[in-house]
Write a protein that holds these residues in place. Structure first.
Motif, PDB file in Angstrom:
ATOM      1  N   ILE A   1      93.539  29.502  75.695  1.00 20.65           N
ATOM      2  CA  ILE A   1      92.336  29.003  76.671  1.00 20.65           C
ATOM      3  C   ILE A   1      92.023  27.592  76.407  1.00 20.65           C
ATOM      4  CG2 ILE A   1      89.915  29.797  77.294  1.00 20.65           C
ATOM      5  CD1 ILE A   1      90.668  32.480  77.147  1.00 20.65           C
ATOM      6  N   GLU A   2      91.919  27.381  75.146  1.00 21.51           N
ATOM      7  CA  GLU A   2      91.199  25.904  74.925  1.00 21.51           C
ATOM      8  C   GLU A   2      92.173  24.887  75.385  1.00 21.51           C
ATOM      9  OE1 GLU A   2      90.714  25.992  70.568  1.00 21.51           O
ATOM     10  OE2 GLU A   2      88.890  27.494  70.773  1.00 21.51           O
ATOM     11  N   SER A   3      93.547  25.125  75.409  1.00 22.48           N
ATOM     12  CA  SER A   3      94.750  24.104  75.937  1.00 22.48           C
ATOM     13  C   SER A   3      94.702  23.973  77.123  1.00 22.48           C
ATOM     14  CB  SER A   3      96.188  24.629  75.402  1.00 22.48           C
ATOM     15  OG  SER A   3      96.295  25.807  76.267  1.00 22.48           O
TER      16      SER A   3
ATOM     17  N   SER B   1      89.706  22.254  82.247  1.00 16.80           N
ATOM     18  CA  SER B   1      88.655  22.818  83.013  1.00 16.80           C
ATOM     19  C   SER B   1      89.148  22.543  84.518  1.00 16.80           C
ATOM     20  CB  SER B   1      87.360  22.178  82.678  1.00 16.80           C
ATOM     21  OG  SER B   1      86.283  22.517  83.404  1.00 16.80           O
ATOM     22  N   PRO B   2      88.821  23.413  85.537  1.00 18.31           N
ATOM     23  CA  PRO B   2      88.137  24.692  85.173  1.00 18.31           C
ATOM     24  C   PRO B   2      88.723  26.011  84.864  1.00 18.31           C
ATOM     25  CG  PRO B   2      88.491  24.298  87.640  1.00 18.31           C
ATOM     26  CD  PRO B   2      89.157  23.331  86.891  1.00 18.31           C
TER      27      PRO B   2
ATOM     28  N   CYS C   1      94.411  31.740  87.656  1.00 18.36           N
ATOM     29  CA  CYS C   1      93.435  30.639  87.282  1.00 18.36           C
ATOM     30  C   CYS C   1      93.382  29.482  88.550  1.00 18.36           C
ATOM     31  CB  CYS C   1      93.362  29.903  86.035  1.00 18.36           C
ATOM     32  SG  CYS C   1      93.249  31.363  84.616  1.00 18.36           S
ATOM     33  N   PRO C   2      92.367  29.360  89.332  1.00 19.62           N
ATOM     34  CA  PRO C   2      92.253  28.565  90.207  1.00 19.62           C
ATOM     35  C   PRO C   2      91.909  27.053  89.811  1.00 19.62           C
ATOM     36  CG  PRO C   2      90.500  30.009  90.478  1.00 19.62           C
ATOM     37  CD  PRO C   2      91.177  30.344  89.445  1.00 19.62           C
ATOM     38  N   ASP C   3      92.087  26.104  90.544  1.00 19.36           N
ATOM     39  CA  ASP C   3      91.418  24.534  90.227  1.00 19.36           C
ATOM     40  C   ASP C   3      90.284  24.850  90.905  1.00 19.36           C
ATOM     41  OD1 ASP C   3      92.219  24.351  92.694  1.00 19.36           O
ATOM     42  OD2 ASP C   3      93.893  22.863  92.420  1.00 19.36           O
ATOM     43  N   ALA C   4      89.534  23.648  90.920  1.00 15.74           N
ATOM     44  CA  ALA C   4      88.180  23.483  91.572  1.00 15.74           C
ATOM     45  C   ALA C   4      88.399  23.734  93.264  1.00 15.74           C
ATOM     46  CB  ALA C   4      87.662  21.861  91.506  1.00 15.74           C
ATOM     47  N   GLY C   5      89.461  23.426  93.849  1.00 15.57           N
ATOM     48  CA  GLY C   5      89.665  23.838  95.290  1.00 15.57           C
ATOM     49  C   GLY C   5      89.973  25.104  95.428  1.00 15.57           C
ATOM     50  N   GLY C   6      90.092  26.061  94.488  1.00 10.93           N
ATOM     51  CA  GLY C   6      90.582  27.384  94.732  1.00 10.93           C
ATOM     52  C   GLY C   6      91.913  27.760  94.764  1.00 10.93           C
ATOM     53  N   ARG C   7      92.869  26.881  94.512  1.00 11.48           N
ATOM     54  CA  ARG C   7      94.450  27.008  94.426  1.00 11.48           C
ATOM     55  C   ARG C   7      94.633  27.353  93.058  1.00 11.48           C
ATOM     56  NH1 ARG C   7      98.886  23.560  93.579  1.00 11.48           N
ATOM     57  NH2 ARG C   7      97.330  21.941  92.964  1.00 11.48           N
ATOM     58  N   VAL C   8      95.571  28.382  93.193  1.00 12.51           N
ATOM     59  CA  VAL C   8      96.055  28.955  91.640  1.00 12.51           C
ATOM     60  C   VAL C   8      97.028  28.009  91.286  1.00 12.51           C
ATOM     61  CG1 VAL C   8      97.265  30.785  90.650  1.00 12.51           C
ATOM     62  CG2 VAL C   8      95.794  31.611  92.484  1.00 12.51           C
TER      63      VAL C   8
ATOM     64  N   TRP D   1      87.208  29.348  83.868  1.00 10.08           N
ATOM     65  CA  TRP D   1      87.512  30.663  84.888  1.00 10.08           C
ATOM     66  C   TRP D   1      88.132  31.941  83.728  1.00 10.08           C
ATOM     67  CZ3 TRP D   1      86.948  31.755  89.763  1.00 10.08           C
ATOM     68  CH2 TRP D   1      87.627  32.972  90.279  1.00 10.08           C
ATOM     69  N   ALA D   2      89.055  31.585  82.904  1.00  8.74           N
ATOM     70  CA  ALA D   2      89.522  32.643  81.870  1.00  8.74           C
ATOM     71  C   ALA D   2      88.298  33.250  81.144  1.00  8.74           C
ATOM     72  CB  ALA D   2      90.414  32.085  81.082  1.00  8.74           C
ATOM     73  N   ARG D   3      87.353  32.313  80.776  1.00  8.79           N
ATOM     74  CA  ARG D   3      86.048  32.885  79.831  1.00  8.79           C
ATOM     75  C   ARG D   3      85.340  33.628  80.929  1.00  8.79           C
ATOM     76  NH1 ARG D   3      86.595  27.634  77.228  1.00  8.79           N
ATOM     77  NH2 ARG D   3      87.694  27.910  75.191  1.00  8.79           N
ATOM     78  N   ALA D   4      85.071  33.182  81.985  1.00  6.34           N
ATOM     79  CA  ALA D   4      84.124  33.833  82.871  1.00  6.34           C
ATOM     80  C   ALA D   4      84.661  35.192  83.444  1.00  6.34           C
ATOM     81  CB  ALA D   4      83.812  33.048  84.100  1.00  6.34           C
ATOM     82  N   ASN D   5      85.800  35.497  83.291  1.00  3.49           N
ATOM     83  CA  ASN D   5      86.436  36.515  83.753  1.00  3.49           C
ATOM     84  C   ASN D   5      86.931  37.469  82.635  1.00  3.49           C
ATOM     85  OD1 ASN D   5      87.679  36.687  86.860  1.00  3.49           O
ATOM     86  ND2 ASN D   5      87.530  34.775  86.135  1.00  3.49           N
TER      87      ASN D   5
END
Length: 460
Positions: free
Chosen positions: A29-31, A34-35, A55-62, A39-43
C-alpha cells in the motif's frame, strides 16, 4: 490463445495487479501513489485470501488492482482466480506473484464456463500472459482441462458411447494418431465383461483404442472408465445417487485430457489410450447379481452387485493393455464412493504396488498443485473378494475398505506391466473454489503430465 488471456502485445494499457499477503500488505500500500493508497486504506483492504480491490485515480478510472493472498503460511496457489471479481478489463501481474505461471493457470482454470446449453457469461476480465510464462505449455494445459471438463459436464443424452468415441476420434485426427473401435461380435468374444455391462442399453458398448507416437519409444498406456451413465443396473441406484451419473465417464475424459497434453507437447513416447465405453442400463438382457462372467484374461468373475460395473469394464481393458507390457500403465476411474468417504472430493486416491512410482506421482502432484493421496493395496483384504463359484468376486464380502478391494480386483488383471497405477477420482467440484468452478473437474492430469515430462527429460 485462450480467450481469457492476452498476449504481450496487449500489455499496453493493462491495469497492474499487486499481490499481497497479510504480512506484506502495508509495504504494498505504501508503494502505491496517492490516491490509490488512500483508497486501499479507506476500504480497509486486509489482503485476506481471494480478496480483490480496484483502486481508481482522482478521475475515477481504475488504474491499480490489489489481490489478497491471505496469511504467508497459507497462501492459496490459485488465488489469482479471484481476479475475475474485478471490473471487466485487461490486467497484468505487476508484483508479489512468486510463481506467475501458477497464478495465470489459476486465473485461466477459473474462467471456464460450460456453455453448450446456455449462453456462457465470462467475467470480461482478461490477463496479459507474462513474458516468463511458456505460452504453448499454458495453452495445452488449459485445453486439456477444458476437454476433460466439457466431456464430464455433457449430459448422457448427448454423450453416449458413440459420442465419446467421436470425441476420441476428433482428438486422434488432430494429432494424426491411429484410431479404432471394437464393437459387436468382436467385443462380445474378445472383451466379454465390457459387452455384458453395456448390452442392456440400446446404445451399443465398444472399446475405443487410440495409438500415437514412435513404435520403438517407451510405451505409456492410459485406460479410462467410460460409463456414460450408470443407473446401477438391476441393483438400481436411488435417485439421489443417480443424479450425477453423467460424470461416470470421468476416467475416460481424464485419459483423453492427459493424452492431449502428451501429443501436443510431442513427448517421445508410444502412447495408447483405451476407453471401454458403455451405458449401464436396465432391460431384459441386463447382467444380473450372481451371474458369472468370463473375462478377457480368462478369469471367471462372480457378479456381486451390478452397480460395481466400472471395475468390470476396466478389467477387460487393462488385460488388453497388459498384453503388450507397457512401460507405464495408468487407469483413471470414478470408481468408488469409498474413496470419497476416505479422502473427500478434492483428493483422488492413488493405488500402485510400485513405491518409486507412487513417490514420483505424489511429488509431481504437490509441485503442480494437483494433489493425490496414496492408499494401500492391502494384501490382507484379498480374501474379501474370493468367490465360491468363480475365480474371483468383483466386490467385497465386507462393507469396509471398498476403494482398496476394488483396486485389488483390478490388480488381478495386470501382470506384465512393470509399473501400474490406479487412480480413483471424483471428477466433480460441488462448489466454486479457486481453479475449480462448480461442475466437471480435471484432477491428476497435470500431475501425470509433469511426471511424464520429467521421465522424458531424464532419458535425454
Amino acid at each position: 490463445m485462450d480467450t481469457c488471456l492476452v498476449d504481450q502485445a496487449g500489455e499496453a494499457g493493462a491495469i497492474p495487479v499487486y499481490a499481497a499477503t497479510t504480512a506484506t500488505l502495508d509495504g504494498v500500500i505504501e508503494s502505491l501513489p496517492s490516491p490509490m493508497s488512500e483508497w486501499a486504506r479507506a476500504n480497509d483492504f486486509k489482503a485476506s485470501a481471494g480478496s480483490v480491490l480496484a483502486c481508481p485515480d482522482a478521475g475515477g478510472r481504475v488504474v491499480v488492482a490489489l489481490l489478497g493472498l491471505g496469511a504467508p503460511d497459507a497462501v492459496e496457489p490459485f488465488a489469482a482466480a479471484a481476479l475475475h471479481k474485478l471490473p471487466a478489463g485487461s490486467y497484468r501481474l505487476q508484483d508479489g506473484f512468486d510463481d506467475p505461471a501458477t497464478s495465470v493457470l489459476g486465473f485461466a482454470l477459473s474462467s471456464y464456463r460450460f456453455g453448450r446449453y446456455t449462453e456462457a457469461k465470462p467475467s470480461g476480465v482478461k490477463l496479459v500472459l507474462p513474458a516468463e510464462v511458456d505460452r504453448d505449455e499454458m495453452i495445452r494445459i488449459i485445453e486439456a482441462a477444458t476437454l476433460t471438463r466439457d466431456l464430464v459436464n455433457t449430459p448422457a443424452n448427448d454423450l453416449g458411447p458413440d459420442e465419446l468415441a467421436a470425441a476420441a476420434r476428433t482428438l486422434s485426427e488432430r494429432y494424426a494418431a491411429s484410431f479404432s473401435v471394437i464393437e459387436g461380435d468382436a467385443l462380445r468374444e474378445g472383451f466379454p465383461m465390457i459387452h455384458a455391462v453395456g448390452q442392456a442399453s440400446p446404445r451399443a458398448p465398444r472399446l475405443i483404442d487410440l495409438q500415437w507416437g514412435p513404435e520403438d519409444a517407451p510405451k505409456v498406456t492410459l485406460v479410462g472408465k467410460g460409463v456414460v451413465f450408470d443407473t446401477g443396473g438391476l441393483d438400481i441406484k436411488p435417485p439421489s445417487s443417480m443424479l450425477l451419473m453423467k460424470k461416470d465417464m470421468g476416467g475416460a475424459a481424464h485419459a483423453l485430457g492427459l493424452a492431449l497434453m502428451v501429443m501436443d507437447a510431442g513427448l517421445p513416447v508410444r502412447l495408447r489410450v483405451l476407453i471401454p465405453a458403455v451405458e449401464n442400463a436396465i432391460s431384459g438382457n441386463a447382467f444380473r447379481p450372481g451371474d458369472v462372467l468370463r473375462s478377457r484374461k480368462g478369469l471367471s468373475v462372480e457378479i456381486g452387485n451390478t452397480d460395481a460395473e466400472g471395475r468390470l469394464i476396466l478389467a477387460d481393458a487393462l488385460a488388453l493393455a497388459d498384453e503388450e507390457t507397457p512401460d507405464l500403465l495408468i487407469d483413471f476411474a470414478t470408481l468408488t464412493g469409498a474413496a470419497r468417504v476416505a479422502l473427500g472430493p478434492e483428493l483422488p486416491a492413488l493405488f500402485t504396488p510400485d513405491d518409486d512410482l507412487a513417490a514420483s506421482i505424489l511429488r509431481h502432484g504437490e509441485a503442480v498443485d494437483d494433489p493425490l493421496w496414496r492408499l494401500p493395496l492391502w494384501p490382507g483384504y484379498r480374501a474379501w473378494i474370493k468367490s465360491e463359484v468363480a475365480d474371483v468376486n468383483h466386490i467385497s464380502s465386507q462393507p469396509l475398505a471398498g476403494a482398496i478391494t476394488a483396486a485389488l480386483f483390478l490388480e488381478k488383471f495386470v501382470e506384465k506391466a512393470p509399473s501400474w497405477a490406479h487412480i480413483d477420482l471424483f471428477a466433480w467440484s460441488s462448489s466454486d473454489r479457486p481453479g475449480y468452478p462448480k461442475g466437471g473437474a480435471a484432477q491428476t492430469i497435470r500431475a501425470l503430465y509433469s511426471l511424464l515430462k520429467d521421465r522424458v527429460e531424464a532419458r535425454t
